[in-house]
Design a protein around this motif. Sequence first.
Motif, PDB file in Angstrom:
ATOM      1  N   LEU A  91       0.953  -1.104   0.077  1.00  0.00           N
ATOM      2  CA  LEU A  91       0.032   0.038  -0.062  1.00  0.00           C
ATOM      3  C   LEU A  91       0.883   1.250   0.050  1.00  0.00           C
ATOM      4  O   LEU A  91       1.637   1.386   0.972  1.00  0.00           O
ATOM      5  CB  LEU A  91      -0.758  -0.030   1.304  1.00  0.00           C
ATOM      6  N   VAL A  92       0.591   2.041  -1.047  1.00  0.00           N
ATOM      7  CA  VAL A  92       1.530   3.285  -0.944  1.00  0.00           C
ATOM      8  C   VAL A  92       0.273   4.374  -0.820  1.00  0.00           C
ATOM      9  O   VAL A  92      -0.606   4.620  -1.480  1.00  0.00           O
ATOM     10  CB  VAL A  92       2.028   3.495  -2.449  1.00  0.00           C
ATOM     11  N   THR A  93       0.717   5.134   0.151  1.00  0.00           N
ATOM     12  CA  THR A  93      -0.168   6.069   0.781  1.00  0.00           C
ATOM     13  C   THR A  93       0.407   7.490   1.045  1.00  0.00           C
ATOM     14  O   THR A  93       1.719   7.683   0.794  1.00  0.00           O
ATOM     15  CB  THR A  93      -1.052   5.680   1.890  1.00  0.00           C
ATOM     16  N   ASP A  94      -0.206   8.309   1.726  1.00  0.00           N
ATOM     17  CA  ASP A  94       0.283   9.616   2.124  1.00  0.00           C
ATOM     18  C   ASP A  94       0.603   9.812   3.670  1.00  0.00           C
ATOM     19  O   ASP A  94      -0.041   9.155   4.307  1.00  0.00           O
ATOM     20  CB  ASP A  94      -0.251  10.878   1.439  1.00  0.00           C
ATOM     21  N   ALA A  95       1.142  10.900   3.910  1.00  0.00           N
ATOM     22  CA  ALA A  95       1.321  11.188   5.536  1.00  0.00           C
ATOM     23  C   ALA A  95       0.324  11.394   6.246  1.00  0.00           C
ATOM     24  O   ALA A  95       0.320  11.256   7.454  1.00  0.00           O
ATOM     25  CB  ALA A  95       2.418  12.277   5.719  1.00  0.00           C
TER      26      ALA A  95
END
Length: 275
Positions: A243-247
């Motif tokens: 899973l690539v997500t944001d801060a």
Amino acid sequence: MSENPNLLAEQRRALIVDEVRRRGGVRVNELTRKLGVSDMTVRRDLDALARQGVLEKVHGGAVPVAEASTHEPGFEAKSSLELTAKEDIARTAATLAAPGTAIALSGGTTTYALAQRLLDVPDLTIVTNSVRVADVFHTAQGGPGSRPGTATVVLTGGVRTPSDSLVGPVADQAIASLHFDVLFLGVHGISLEAGLSTPNLAEAETNRRLVHSARRVVVVADHTKWGTVGLSSFASLDEVDTLVTDAGLPVEARAEVSEQVRLIVAGEPESGADI
């Protein structure tokens, strides 16, 4: 009040939506102070966002829209949301695409941002059910300053959804006969209990086929997708590799996700073992 020249309209509106969702509602005077713009500018932004259906105007401010599990926003409505997060995710996810591989890109505004980052990766074969994603490569290869041979693109047929994805039996049959190294998958919602979900039943089946045809599944989703559940689940978290997500993803959610998949937070050093 002098306007803040550093914020474009879409950036302001993305910040407004994020504030409304995070706090459960905001007042106009709070937004004018936070954004450094006039009362009239904020009200115009709220009018535009209300027309897109992403928030509801109330006296003196705005509150979130209570969406049904069957509600499916259109591509344009979603494209103005979480712009910075999507760009950060796209930049990070692009590093997972190796030259010379076959990759699939599902529909969605985050995969659309990712497609633009993949133009510089040589010798890719792209399988996609997204009209928008296919157009990114078509424009790069055919317009002024084009990049010949950027990628070989396979666009599935199918019935077009509000998010400009092609779904249904035609798309399903095409995808079932293919095999790709990595699937980059955008989602409507993601949660521990429901896994990956969408409000569109036909899109759920097409996404299911994409997952089954991929050696690795990489979900690209900003933090607002966490905890959202659509009408139909099409994959569980244990079918996801990364899973690539944001801060913006909360600490508690990070801990829960990391127990099941490789978690990459754009702009932050990766922790934990790869899966």
